[in-house]
Design a protein around this motif. Structure first.
Motif, short mmCIF file in Angstrom:
data_model
loop_
_atom_site.label_atom_id
_atom_site.label_comp_id
_atom_site.label_asym_id
_atom_site.label_seq_id
_atom_site.Cartn_x
_atom_site.Cartn_y
_atom_site.Cartn_z
N GLY A 22 32.56 -1.50 32.88
CA GLY A 22 33.19 -2.27 31.81
C GLY A 22 32.21 -2.88 30.84
O GLY A 22 32.59 -3.31 29.75
N LEU A 23 30.94 -2.94 31.23
CA LEU A 23 29.91 -3.52 30.35
C LEU A 23 28.81 -2.51 30.05
O LEU A 23 27.66 -2.90 29.81
CB LEU A 23 29.32 -4.78 30.99
N GLU A 24 29.16 -1.23 30.07
CA GLU A 24 28.14 -0.19 29.86
C GLU A 24 27.45 -0.33 28.50
O GLU A 24 26.24 -0.08 28.40
CB GLU A 24 28.78 1.20 29.96
N MET A 25 28.17 -0.74 27.48
CA MET A 25 27.59 -0.87 26.15
C MET A 25 26.58 -2.01 26.06
O MET A 25 25.73 -2.04 25.18
CB MET A 25 28.69 -1.08 25.11
N ALA A 26 26.68 -2.94 27.00
CA ALA A 26 25.77 -4.10 26.98
C ALA A 26 24.65 -3.98 28.00
O ALA A 26 23.91 -4.94 28.23
CB ALA A 26 26.57 -5.38 27.23
N HIS A 27 24.48 -2.81 28.63
CA HIS A 27 23.48 -2.64 29.67
C HIS A 27 22.07 -3.01 29.19
O HIS A 27 21.30 -3.66 29.91
CB HIS A 27 23.49 -1.21 30.20
N VAL A 28 21.71 -2.58 27.99
CA VAL A 28 20.36 -2.86 27.49
C VAL A 28 20.15 -4.36 27.32
O VAL A 28 19.10 -4.90 27.69
CB VAL A 28 20.12 -2.13 26.15
N ASN A 270 42.05 -11.38 41.57
CA ASN A 270 42.30 -11.23 40.14
C ASN A 270 41.02 -11.31 39.31
O ASN A 270 41.09 -11.34 38.08
CB ASN A 270 43.28 -12.32 39.68
N VAL A 271 39.88 -11.36 39.98
CA VAL A 271 38.61 -11.44 39.26
C VAL A 271 38.19 -10.04 38.84
O VAL A 271 38.28 -9.08 39.62
CB VAL A 271 37.52 -12.08 40.15
N ALA A 272 37.72 -9.90 37.60
CA ALA A 272 37.32 -8.60 37.08
C ALA A 272 36.15 -8.02 37.87
O ALA A 272 35.30 -8.76 38.38
CB ALA A 272 36.94 -8.74 35.61
N LEU A 273 36.12 -6.69 37.95
CA LEU A 273 35.09 -6.01 38.73
C LEU A 273 33.69 -6.32 38.19
O LEU A 273 32.76 -6.53 38.98
CB LEU A 273 35.33 -4.50 38.71
N HIS A 274 33.54 -6.36 36.87
CA HIS A 274 32.21 -6.61 36.33
C HIS A 274 31.69 -7.99 36.70
O HIS A 274 30.49 -8.20 36.85
CB HIS A 274 32.19 -6.42 34.80
N PHE A 275 32.60 -8.96 36.91
CA PHE A 275 32.18 -10.29 37.35
C PHE A 275 31.63 -10.22 38.78
O PHE A 275 30.60 -10.82 39.09
CB PHE A 275 33.34 -11.29 37.28
N HIS A 276 32.34 -9.49 39.66
CA HIS A 276 31.86 -9.33 41.04
C HIS A 276 30.47 -8.71 41.06
O HIS A 276 29.58 -9.16 41.79
CB HIS A 276 32.83 -8.43 41.82
N VAL A 277 30.28 -7.66 40.26
CA VAL A 277 28.99 -6.96 40.25
C VAL A 277 27.89 -7.86 39.69
O VAL A 277 26.79 -7.93 40.24
CB VAL A 277 29.10 -5.65 39.45
N LEU A 278 28.18 -8.54 38.58
CA LEU A 278 27.19 -9.43 37.99
C LEU A 278 26.79 -10.54 38.96
O LEU A 278 25.60 -10.83 39.15
CB LEU A 278 27.74 -10.05 36.70
N PHE A 279 27.78 -11.14 39.61
CA PHE A 279 27.47 -12.25 40.50
C PHE A 279 26.77 -11.77 41.76
O PHE A 279 25.93 -12.49 42.32
CB PHE A 279 28.73 -13.03 40.86
N ALA A 280 27.10 -10.57 42.21
CA ALA A 280 26.40 -10.01 43.36
C ALA A 280 24.92 -9.83 43.06
O ALA A 280 24.06 -10.01 43.93
CB ALA A 280 27.01 -8.68 43.76
#
Length: 342
Positions: A22-28, A270-280
């Motif tokens: 979901g945040l592929e465009m912001a990877h850099v 109900n938490v978005a997947l990208h939040f889980h990955v970022l916080f992990a």
């Protein structure tokens, strides 16, 4: 067709790490703070190791455990960041199945070790404050080595089932992992089998390690606080409590994100997947960056040794300049004691 798909993924040769879905465009852009943290963590932890090695007065239990923490942080950070940055910068998402298992083992093993080191450091603070006259007779070098060995063995043994559980499952759905690294639960979710054993074991390790270690640390600090409040003067209480402040800050930086991430994953439906990955990533990468900063800023001995190191180097450089000795004595106050110039 079903059989064909099962054959394709039963023993996958590679997994595909998707980064932060979901945040592929912001990877850099996301890579910038992570790369900065990596640099700070490497420089900070290597500095801690260098200072403790060079300074004989720091050769004691607290600083031996601090060196163990620095080494653990370096391994933990390095097992995650290089691959993550290759995903963000070069879109290099493939990871060999065996490399994925190794990364998974290192992440969980060294996370358990880090928690164990905080327990060992709490024990050191307890003995130093509650029984200061026997501190160095109780925590001798051999005892510290045995504690360190126990911490390492516990991490190695508890993390050992993870790669074996991952390897035994058939993978008939996909080999794409929606994460920046091989997180155990995200890998086994790709299996087309009942993964209850993996889920229960992961829950057991998380609750057992975090629960027992936090309880032990809490009991130690209860006794420490009782000893501190029994001191006769406010200055003595503040000075004694100051010896624990860096350890307490490091504990909070480690356990609060860990517990929050675990609760968010288990109950944050109900938490978005990208939040889980970022916080992990945050709970794994931020403590290794903060630990050397916390101990460097709040530990008087390390801070003093670091300042002396840079001051000594600065004095050497200055002493080579023409007329430097005359200028130095003319400009500095007579109250300052200078080391002899070469």
């Amino acid at each position: 067709m079903s059989d064909s798909n099962t054959t394709d993924f039963t023993n996958p040769s590679t997994f595909i790490l998707l980064g932060i879905p979901g945040l592929e465009m912001a990877h850099v852009w996301i890579s910038i703070p992570f790369c900065t943290m990596y640099i700070i963590a490497i420089l900070g932890n290597l500095t801690i190791l260098f200072i403790v090695k060079r300074e004989p007065s720091l050769h004691g239990p607290m600083y031996y455990f601090l060196c163990m923490l620095a080494i653990t942080d370096l391994v933990l950070f390095t097992s995650i960041l290089p691959k993550m940055l290759s995903i963000f910068w070069f879109n290099s998402r493939e990871i060999d199945f065996s490399a994925c298992l190794i990364q998974l083992y290192f992440i969980h093993g060294f996370s358990v070790m880090e928690s164990g080191i905080f327990v060992a450091m709490a024990l050191d603070r307890y003995v130093a404050i509650c029984d200061p006259l026997r501190h160095f007779t109780i925590l001798t070098n051999s005892v510290v080595a045995k504690i360190g060995l126990a911490v390492v063995l516990r991490g190695c043994i508890l993390a050992l089932p993870y790669p074996f559980l991952v390897k035994q499952w058939p993978y008939c759905r996909t080999n794409m992992i929606p994460h920046t690294h091989c997180e155990h639960i995200y890998v086994v979710k790709l299996a087309c089998a009942d993964i209850s054993i993996s889920s229960y074991y992961g829950l057991f390790v998380a609750s057992f390690v975090t629960g027992t270690d936090v309880i032990f640390i809490a009991v130690s600090y209860t006794q420490i606080l009782r000893a501190i409040f029994s001191l006769p003067t406010k200055d003595a209480r503040l000075k004694t409590f100051g010896t624990c402040s860096s350890h307490l800050c490091a504990i909070l930086a480690f356990y609060i994100p860990t517990i929050f991430s675990s609760l968010a994953y288990r109950f944050g439906f109900n938490v978005a997947l990208h939040f889980h990955v970022l916080f992990a990533n945050v709970y794994l990468l931020v403590p290794p960056m903060l630990n050397p900063i916390i101990y460097g800023m709040r530990t008087k001995q390390i801070r003093g040794r670091l300042l002396r190191l840079f001051t000594h180097k600065g004095a050497k450089v200055f002493s080579w300049c023409p007329g430097s000795q005359t200028k130095l004595r003319a400009e500095l106050s007579g109250n300052i004691v200078l080391d002899p110039l070469p």
